[in-house]
Structure formats: C-alpha cells, structure tokens
Design a protein around this motif. Structure first.
Motif, short mmCIF file in Angstrom:
data_model
loop_
_atom_site.label_atom_id
_atom_site.label_comp_id
_atom_site.label_asym_id
_atom_site.label_seq_id
_atom_site.Cartn_x
_atom_site.Cartn_y
_atom_site.Cartn_z
N GLU A 1 -5.90 -5.47 6.02
CA GLU A 1 -5.82 -5.99 4.64
C GLU A 1 -4.81 -7.14 4.54
O GLU A 1 -5.00 -8.08 3.77
CB GLU A 1 -5.44 -4.86 3.67
CG GLU A 1 -6.58 -3.87 3.49
CD GLU A 1 -6.24 -2.74 2.52
OE1 GLU A 1 -7.04 -1.79 2.45
OE2 GLU A 1 -5.18 -2.78 1.85
N ARG B 1 -5.11 -0.16 8.65
CA ARG B 1 -5.62 -0.69 7.39
C ARG B 1 -4.65 -1.74 6.83
O ARG B 1 -5.06 -2.79 6.33
CB ARG B 1 -5.80 0.45 6.38
CG ARG B 1 -6.33 0.00 5.03
CD ARG B 1 -6.87 1.20 4.23
NE ARG B 1 -5.83 2.12 3.79
CZ ARG B 1 -5.13 2.00 2.68
NH1 ARG B 1 -5.32 0.96 1.88
NH2 ARG B 1 -4.20 2.88 2.36
N ARG C 1 0.82 -1.22 0.00
CA ARG C 1 0.00 0.00 0.00
C ARG C 1 0.85 1.27 0.00
O ARG C 1 0.32 2.37 -0.03
CB ARG C 1 -0.94 0.01 1.22
CG ARG C 1 -2.07 -1.00 1.12
CD ARG C 1 -2.58 -1.43 2.48
NE ARG C 1 -1.57 -2.23 3.15
CZ ARG C 1 -1.50 -3.57 3.03
NH1 ARG C 1 -2.38 -4.22 2.33
NH2 ARG C 1 -0.54 -4.24 3.65
N GLN D 1 -6.52 -10.32 5.67
CA GLN D 1 -7.40 -10.82 4.60
C GLN D 1 -6.59 -11.49 3.50
O GLN D 1 -6.94 -12.56 3.02
CB GLN D 1 -8.18 -9.66 3.96
CG GLN D 1 -9.38 -9.22 4.74
CD GLN D 1 -10.01 -7.97 4.12
OE1 GLN D 1 -9.62 -7.56 3.02
NE2 GLN D 1 -10.94 -7.37 4.82
N THR E 1 -1.56 -6.70 -2.46
CA THR E 1 -2.95 -6.26 -2.52
C THR E 1 -3.77 -7.45 -3.02
O THR E 1 -3.20 -8.41 -3.56
CB THR E 1 -3.12 -5.10 -3.52
OG1 THR E 1 -2.73 -5.58 -4.81
CG2 THR E 1 -2.25 -3.91 -3.15
#
Ligand SMILES: *Cc1c(COP(=O)(O)O)cnc(C)c1O
Length: 368
Positions: A284, A280, A48, A287, A351
């Motif tokens: 993320e 964040r 990110r 996940q 990502t």
C-alpha cells in the motif's frame, strides 16, 4: 544573576532543539478543529496502525507492567537472531533506534573526536554528535543524496563515527549495496560506520540485500533498524542495532539497564510474526507513493524520488504552504531549518484517503 543554563557545556547549549512533527492534539487545540478531521502525515508513521498479533501481545503484556522488563530483552533478541541468522551477542536493543544511535555516540564519541555525516541527513546524527562534544564534519550532498566518496575523503584523524541513513530521511535517497560495500572498503577500520536502515521494510525487492552479512566482514559496521516505521510501533519505542559482539558489548555498557519497556518488547516479538501486515504496508505504501508522485507532477511540482514511506516535494514557499495546509487540517513536515531544504515539504505516505485529502489541500494551498 547568572543564567543556570550557562552551567551546561557550550557544545550542549549550542544544540538546536529537535522539531518533531506537530501532534494532532496540538493542532486541534490551536485551530479549534476536531481531532478526527485532522490528517497527520508528518512523522513517517504507519497509517494502518499495527498487525493483529502485535495488538494481542500488547493487550497481554499490560497485565505484567508492574514488573520491570527483561533488561536483556532475551526473547526479542532470540527472535531476531533466528529470523536473521545473527548471534544474540551482536544485537543491542534500544528505546527506538534513536536510542541505539545515542548509544553509539556515548560509546564512541566525545570531545576531541569527530563524526562525519551528510548535508540533509537525519537530524539525530548532528544531535548525537554535538551532545557528546564531538566535532561535526558535514559533507555536501550530491543530488540530495549522501556523497559517500566525499564522506570517505572528509574523514580525518579525529573521526571515529560515520553516520549513513539508507534510505535517508528526509530525502528518501538510497545507496545500493555495491556502493555501501565500496564505502566500507575505503573507510579506515578505526571509524565506526553506522548504517541506519529505518525504512528497510519499504525497499523494493531488487534493492533489498543482506546487509547484516556485512557485519561479519566489517567489525566497524553497525546496522540499525526499527519497529517504528513499517511495524507501526512508533509510540512504543523499540529499535535495535546489529554489530560486532565487542561493539555491541560497549554499547550495552552505556545503555540504561531497562531502556526498552516490557510492552514494547512483547509487541516487537509479535510484530515480527505479523508478516501479512508488513507485506500489506509495503504494497500500500508503494501505491500511495505513486499516487503522491503522479499528483505532484500534475501540480507541476518536483519531488525527490523516495525509497521510504514519505515523499519530499518542492513546493517553493514551503513555510507558507505548510501553514496553509495546517489551516486545512493537514500536518506535514517542514524541512527548512534543520534539514536545509527551505523549498521542500516532506509528506508521509498515508492511506489512499489521507493522501487524497493532503493532495486536495495542497492544490488549494498553492492556488490561494
Ligand atoms: C524514523 C527514523 C528512525 C527511527 O527512529 P525510532 O527512534 O526508531 O523511532 C531512525 N532513523 C531514521 C533515518 C528515521 O527516519
């Protein structure tokens, strides 16, 4: 004529060079690919990037690069001190936490001394140990993880440093707070214990603990952390150690006066305030880790359960799969040679889109 390399001490010449993740630009040149089409999941970087405050601080700091940085890193130490409730005199700043690990080796190792570390541990520990002429004591891993009991037993009269990565890279294994405490109680006071917490920000809340508090009880403990991983500052190089003030003092004596550059210092100060960005990144990452785990299972592959921002997957002929992935524009990390895991590949959690690209390339490479 003699090879001038022979002039270097034999313990230096026997060092195997560190193999970094392949840079995007290099693969683009080699394969004639567009850089934008390449996915690099090889160095546990934050996909990110950086947070907004960090970006603003970097832009502002560029105006001052003609000046030497603050060699004592006052502002960053003050910020860390306030954030974590530790004395500024206990903090040592480094050009990445790798630098801080090197400072430990310079200050506490040398010929006639030994350092203990685990099989499959982070490659910098054997490097730092060997480059000082110290003797490595490698302890077999247990289920890919550090066997802390066996590490205690392996300590001999010449051992001055024990290196522990928690979580470890490249295995992602983690020792809980109680295990670390038990280890610290058993290690002789003479041995400096380095707990490398580079992936601390990626730990789930129930595994987080106030490890900094342990430094008060154990003057032989050094904890290292970094801005390279969750904070996204791998390219700027800034990390730190927390230690007893006397230990911090000797480490600072062997440190280059301006080891952390001014842009990195400013970025790190701001990064500590980019809390939403870090939160964040954490969410993320978790996940993405699940996405990689589930897909590995669907592909019939085992993996080592990870507590970091990467997953080490058993693919079988890893060197071959690695090359097939490169052809598809995906860079992961082989962990054969240096790490002793010839059937595994380590993949950084990217990502969602990057993970998908990797998984599709992996599925195709396995079939090919
Ligand atoms: C990535 C990593 C580091 C961080 O290195 P920096 O020099 O801070 O970029 C330290 N220890 C481990 C185990 C790592 O994986």
């Amino acid at each position: 004529m003699m090879d001038p390399c022979e002039l270097s001490p034999s313990y230096v010449r026997s060092i195997a060079p560190y193999q970094p993740g392949k840079p995007i630009s290099e693969l683009a040149r080699e394969m004639g690919l567009e850089e934008a089409a390449i996915v690099k999941l090889a160095s546990n970087e934050n996909p990110r990037g950086i947070g907004p405050r960090t970006r603003a601080a970097i832009e502002a700091a560029i105006g001052e690069v003609a000046r030497y940085p603050d060699g004592n890193g006052f502002e960053l130490k003050q910020k860390l001190s306030a954030r974590y409730g530790v004395d500024m005199g206990s903090i040592v700043l480094g050009n990445g936490s790798n630098d801080v690990l090197e400072l430990v080796a310079s200050a506490f190792l040398g010929p006639g001394r030994a350092a203990v570390f685990s099989q499959h541990c982070f490659a910098v520990y054997p490097l730092a140990t060997q480059s000082r002429g110290a003797r490595p004591i490698v302890v077999p891993a247990k289920n890919y993880a550090h066997d802390l009991e066996a590490m205690v037993k392996a300590i001999d009269d010449e051992t001055y440093v024990a290196w522990v990565a928690n979580p470890n890279n490249p295995t992602g294994t983690f020792a809980r707070h109680e295990e670390i405490e038990a280890f610290l109680r058993r290690v002789p006071e003479r041995v400096l214990v380095v707990i490398d917490e580079a992936y601390n920000e990626y730990l789930t809340p129930e595994l987080r603990s106030d490890s900094f508090k342990l430094v008060k009880r154990h003057p032989n403990l050094v904890i290292t952390r970094t801005f390279s991983k969750a904070y996204g500052l791998a390219g700027l190089r800034v990390g730190y150690a927390l230690a007893h003030p006397s230990v911090a003092d000797v480490m600072n004596r062997v440190r280059q006066p301006f080891n952390v550059n001014s842009v990195a210092l400013a970025a790190a100060v701001a990064a500590l305030d980019d809390m939403e960005f870090v939160a964040r990144s954490y969410a993320e990452n978790l996940q993405g880790l699940r996405q990689l785990e589930e897909s590995a299972t669907q592909l019939g592959l085992d993996y080592i359960p990870s507590h970091g921002n990467f997953l080490t997957i058993r693919v079988g002929k890893a060197a071959e799969i690695y090359r097939k992935l490169l052809k598809r524009g995906v860079i992961v990390r082989p962990v054969g040679g240096g790490y002793g895991l010839p059937e595994h590949l380590r993949v950084t959690v990217g990502t969602a889109a990057e993970n998908e690209k990797f998984l599709a390339a992996l599925a195709a490479s396995l079939k090919e």
